[in-house]
Design a protein around this motif. Structure first.
Motif, mmCIF file in Angstrom:
data_model
loop_
_atom_site.group_PDB
_atom_site.id
_atom_site.type_symbol
_atom_site.label_atom_id
_atom_site.label_comp_id
_atom_site.label_asym_id
_atom_site.label_seq_id
_atom_site.Cartn_x
_atom_site.Cartn_y
_atom_site.Cartn_z
ATOM 1 N N PHE A 36 0.703 -1.191 0.111
ATOM 2 C CA PHE A 36 -0.056 0.155 0.017
ATOM 3 C C PHE A 36 0.808 1.330 0.064
ATOM 4 O O PHE A 36 1.791 1.398 0.698
ATOM 5 C CB PHE A 36 -1.025 0.130 1.315
ATOM 6 C CG PHE A 36 -1.790 -1.023 1.346
ATOM 7 C CD1 PHE A 36 -2.892 -1.052 0.515
ATOM 8 C CD2 PHE A 36 -1.874 -1.974 2.360
ATOM 9 C CE1 PHE A 36 -3.887 -2.124 0.568
ATOM 10 C CE2 PHE A 36 -2.739 -2.929 2.585
ATOM 11 C CZ PHE A 36 -3.847 -2.877 1.609
ATOM 12 N N ARG A 37 0.761 2.118 -0.902
ATOM 13 C CA ARG A 37 1.248 3.350 -1.032
ATOM 14 C C ARG A 37 0.805 4.120 0.291
ATOM 15 O O ARG A 37 1.426 4.795 0.800
ATOM 16 C CB ARG A 37 1.186 4.333 -2.252
ATOM 17 C CG ARG A 37 1.636 5.530 -2.162
ATOM 18 C CD ARG A 37 2.342 6.141 -3.640
ATOM 19 N NE ARG A 37 2.687 7.356 -3.455
ATOM 20 C CZ ARG A 37 3.451 7.908 -2.626
ATOM 21 N NH1 ARG A 37 4.002 7.457 -1.585
ATOM 22 N NH2 ARG A 37 3.770 9.436 -2.873
ATOM 23 N N HIS A 42 -9.190 1.952 7.479
ATOM 24 C CA HIS A 42 -9.210 0.916 8.499
ATOM 25 C C HIS A 42 -7.959 0.433 8.708
ATOM 26 O O HIS A 42 -7.874 -0.636 9.784
ATOM 27 C CB HIS A 42 -10.402 -0.343 8.204
ATOM 28 C CG HIS A 42 -10.203 -0.905 6.521
ATOM 29 N ND1 HIS A 42 -10.455 -0.212 5.647
ATOM 30 C CD2 HIS A 42 -9.448 -2.202 6.497
ATOM 31 C CE1 HIS A 42 -10.030 -1.223 4.697
ATOM 32 N NE2 HIS A 42 -9.514 -2.085 4.974
ATOM 33 N N ASN A 43 -6.836 0.536 7.855
ATOM 34 C CA ASN A 43 -5.861 -0.059 8.319
ATOM 35 C C ASN A 43 -4.498 1.273 8.731
ATOM 36 O O ASN A 43 -3.640 0.653 8.864
ATOM 37 C CB ASN A 43 -5.051 -0.569 6.769
ATOM 38 C CG ASN A 43 -5.720 -1.866 6.309
ATOM 39 O OD1 ASN A 43 -6.072 -2.722 7.377
ATOM 40 N ND2 ASN A 43 -5.875 -2.176 5.277
ATOM 41 N N ASP A 48 0.721 3.148 10.414
ATOM 42 C CA ASP A 48 1.463 4.159 11.211
ATOM 43 C C ASP A 48 2.212 3.552 12.541
ATOM 44 O O ASP A 48 3.294 3.863 12.637
ATOM 45 C CB ASP A 48 0.460 5.201 11.681
ATOM 46 C CG ASP A 48 -0.056 6.092 10.660
ATOM 47 O OD1 ASP A 48 0.554 5.997 9.608
ATOM 48 O OD2 ASP A 48 -1.031 6.612 10.721
ATOM 49 N N ARG A 49 1.701 2.496 13.140
ATOM 50 C CA ARG A 49 2.304 1.917 14.144
ATOM 51 C C ARG A 49 3.532 1.069 13.842
ATOM 52 O O ARG A 49 4.617 1.127 14.219
ATOM 53 C CB ARG A 49 1.398 1.001 15.009
ATOM 54 C CG ARG A 49 2.073 0.408 16.173
ATOM 55 C CD ARG A 49 0.976 -0.355 17.149
ATOM 56 N NE ARG A 49 -0.285 -0.314 16.168
ATOM 57 C CZ ARG A 49 -0.997 -1.179 16.422
ATOM 58 N NH1 ARG A 49 -1.260 -2.062 17.259
ATOM 59 N NH2 ARG A 49 -2.253 -1.233 15.510
ATOM 60 N N ALA A 50 3.462 0.393 12.625
ATOM 61 C CA ALA A 50 4.618 -0.286 12.025
ATOM 62 C C ALA A 50 5.577 0.599 11.875
ATOM 63 O O ALA A 50 6.899 0.343 11.914
ATOM 64 C CB ALA A 50 4.129 -0.974 10.778
ATOM 65 N N VAL A 51 5.346 1.850 10.920
ATOM 66 C CA VAL A 51 6.202 3.069 10.495
ATOM 67 C C VAL A 51 6.977 3.325 11.945
ATOM 68 O O VAL A 51 8.170 3.540 11.982
ATOM 69 C CB VAL A 51 5.733 3.959 9.843
ATOM 70 C CG1 VAL A 51 6.415 5.072 9.800
ATOM 71 C CG2 VAL A 51 5.123 3.549 8.530
#
Length: 79
Positions: A36-37, A42-43, A48-51
């Motif tokens: 996903f760019r 809903h994601n 953002d948490r992964a980043v």
């Protein structure tokens, strides 16, 4: 391999990598892995948490690395 992620450790870049540099690399990584760019609403939270987590892990990695010969490589670049 995501070619838009640049190497952040010396001597690849003579100055210290900034948090902004690390976050940009983390964002590129998450985009590549997720496919996903920009995530759907809903994601967004998990994206953002992964980043954030990858940015933090990158900071820890770069802080913990011992780069042998980095001073010599820097002096060669500066000459």
């Amino acid at each position: 391999m995501c070619r838009s992620i640049k190497t952040l450790r010396p001597p690849a870049i003579p100055e210290e990598a900034t948090e902004e540099d690390m976050r940009a690399a983390a964002l590129q990584y998450v985009r590549k892995v997720s496919g996903f760019r920009a995530p759907a609403a809903h994601n967004r939270e998990v994206f953002d948490r992964a980043v954030d987590e990858i940015t933090e892990a990158t900071m820890k990695l770069l802080d913990g690395l011992e780069i042998r010969g980095a001073a010599a490589a820097r002096s060669t670049v500066e000459s």
